[in-house]
Design a protein around this motif. Sequence first.
Motif, PDB file in Angstrom:
ATOM      1  N   GLY A  57      11.403   1.226   7.118  1.00 14.72           N
ATOM      2  CA  GLY A  57      10.305   0.454   6.555  1.00 14.72           C
ATOM      3  C   GLY A  57       8.973   0.816   7.172  1.00 14.72           C
ATOM      4  O   GLY A  57       7.937   0.840   6.492  1.00 14.72           O
ATOM      5  N   ALA A  58       8.982   1.096   8.476  1.00 13.00           N
ATOM      6  CA  ALA A  58       7.747   1.519   9.141  1.00 13.00           C
ATOM      7  C   ALA A  58       7.260   2.857   8.581  1.00 13.00           C
ATOM      8  O   ALA A  58       6.057   3.039   8.323  1.00 13.00           O
ATOM      9  N   PHE A  59       8.188   3.785   8.375  1.00 18.16           N
ATOM     10  CA  PHE A  59       7.825   5.071   7.769  1.00 18.16           C
ATOM     11  C   PHE A  59       7.257   4.856   6.363  1.00 18.16           C
ATOM     12  O   PHE A  59       6.262   5.475   5.975  1.00 18.16           O
ATOM     13  N   ALA A  60       7.899   3.976   5.593  1.00 19.23           N
ATOM     14  CA  ALA A  60       7.433   3.719   4.231  1.00 19.23           C
ATOM     15  C   ALA A  60       6.039   3.097   4.229  1.00 19.23           C
ATOM     16  O   ALA A  60       5.199   3.419   3.369  1.00 19.23           O
ATOM     17  N   ALA A  61       5.778   2.196   5.188  1.00 23.16           N
ATOM     18  CA  ALA A  61       4.459   1.574   5.278  1.00 23.16           C
ATOM     19  C   ALA A  61       3.389   2.619   5.583  1.00 23.16           C
ATOM     20  O   ALA A  61       2.281   2.568   5.034  1.00 23.16           O
ATOM     21  N   LEU A  62       3.693   3.561   6.431  1.00 21.82           N
ATOM     22  CA  LEU A  62       2.745   4.633   6.733  1.00 21.82           C
ATOM     23  C   LEU A  62       2.517   5.506   5.502  1.00 21.82           C
ATOM     24  O   LEU A  62       1.377   5.885   5.193  1.00 21.82           O
ATOM     25  N   ARG A  63       3.589   5.800   4.791  1.00 21.01           N
ATOM     26  CA  ARG A  63       3.483   6.664   3.608  1.00 21.01           C
ATOM     27  C   ARG A  63       2.631   6.022   2.521  1.00 21.01           C
ATOM     28  O   ARG A  63       1.999   6.729   1.723  1.00 21.01           O
ATOM     29  N   ALA A  64       2.588   4.686   2.499  1.00 25.88           N
ATOM     30  CA  ALA A  64       1.862   3.980   1.458  1.00 25.88           C
ATOM     31  C   ALA A  64       0.354   3.936   1.708  1.00 25.88           C
ATOM     32  O   ALA A  64      -0.406   3.505   0.833  1.00 25.88           O
ATOM     33  N   GLN A  65      -0.103   4.373   2.868  1.00 20.26           N
ATOM     34  CA  GLN A  65      -1.525   4.334   3.207  1.00 20.26           C
ATOM     35  C   GLN A  65      -2.257   5.541   2.603  1.00 20.26           C
ATOM     36  O   GLN A  65      -1.633   6.533   2.223  1.00 20.26           O
ATOM     37  N   PRO A  66      -3.591   5.455   2.501  1.00 24.69           N
ATOM     38  CA  PRO A  66      -4.347   6.648   2.107  1.00 24.69           C
ATOM     39  C   PRO A  66      -4.038   7.811   3.056  1.00 24.69           C
ATOM     40  O   PRO A  66      -3.981   7.611   4.272  1.00 24.69           O
TER      41      PRO A  66
END
Length: 287
Positions: free
Chosen positions: A229-238
């Motif tokens: 989930g942490a990786f996914a949150a980073l991927r969702a950023q600009p």
Amino acid sequence: MAGLTRFHFGRNTLERLARFGYGARGAVYCVVGALAVLAAIGRGGQAGDSKSALRTVLGGPFGAWIVGLIALGLFGFALWRLIEGVTDADNRGSGLKGLVVRAAHVGSAAIYSGLAVTAASLALGLGRHRGSQDGMQDWTAWLLSKPLGLWLVGLIGLGVMGGGIAFLLKAWKGDVTERLALDAAACRWAKPIGRFGYAARGIAFLLIGGFFVAAAWHQASSEVKGLAGAFAALRAQPYGWVLLALVAAGHFAFGAFGLIQARFRRIDAPDLDKADDAVARVVRSVT
């Protein structure tokens, strides 16, 4: 006590288990980081957690044997963390900072024991296909249903975030090699690897802890997420693929630093034979 055969589990054995454990943990995070980097740059791979990495290894050549060895190593690492925390093998002291670090080691022992059980189950063909995130959400939901559970989930989140801050401070201060038996020249190449790795783990811990705080705030276990989930949150950023690639590469560095620790860390293992002798004397005195 005559005729009683005693298993010799002394300092050298414990040191070997600890080194094997550092190596196993390092190997897992190397796989985690490599897969996440590949996912970030669109070359396949999966930005998942350590359990996802174990499943990937399981699917490769000799996968069951390799995962089985990793399971043994993780059990050894968990044992070392437990002994490290209980006996203060690293001489952290009994001050507030020392007690916090030792408590964190005991918590780490529990976490890596769970990962070792998962690895052993996978190696034996008994692993479930549910992700670790599902398990986290399950026990968070159970905890939220209890009296004061909301506060406990929030405290867990703050504790995880505190661990993230500690990782970041360690990376910032650069004292990652203080317990390594390396000369100054070797430290010059080992230190950047360790600092990069600890920084990446710090970012991940801050995000994961934030998920727990959000779960407590919204009273929703679905808010809880792990490393994936942490990786996914980073991927969702600009420019998220850049952020993911950097943090993923940092996790690979953390794994590589674990392999360095497996070889060069100073491990002041307590002599457990002395404790065993004390127990034997007590048994003899009452029999």
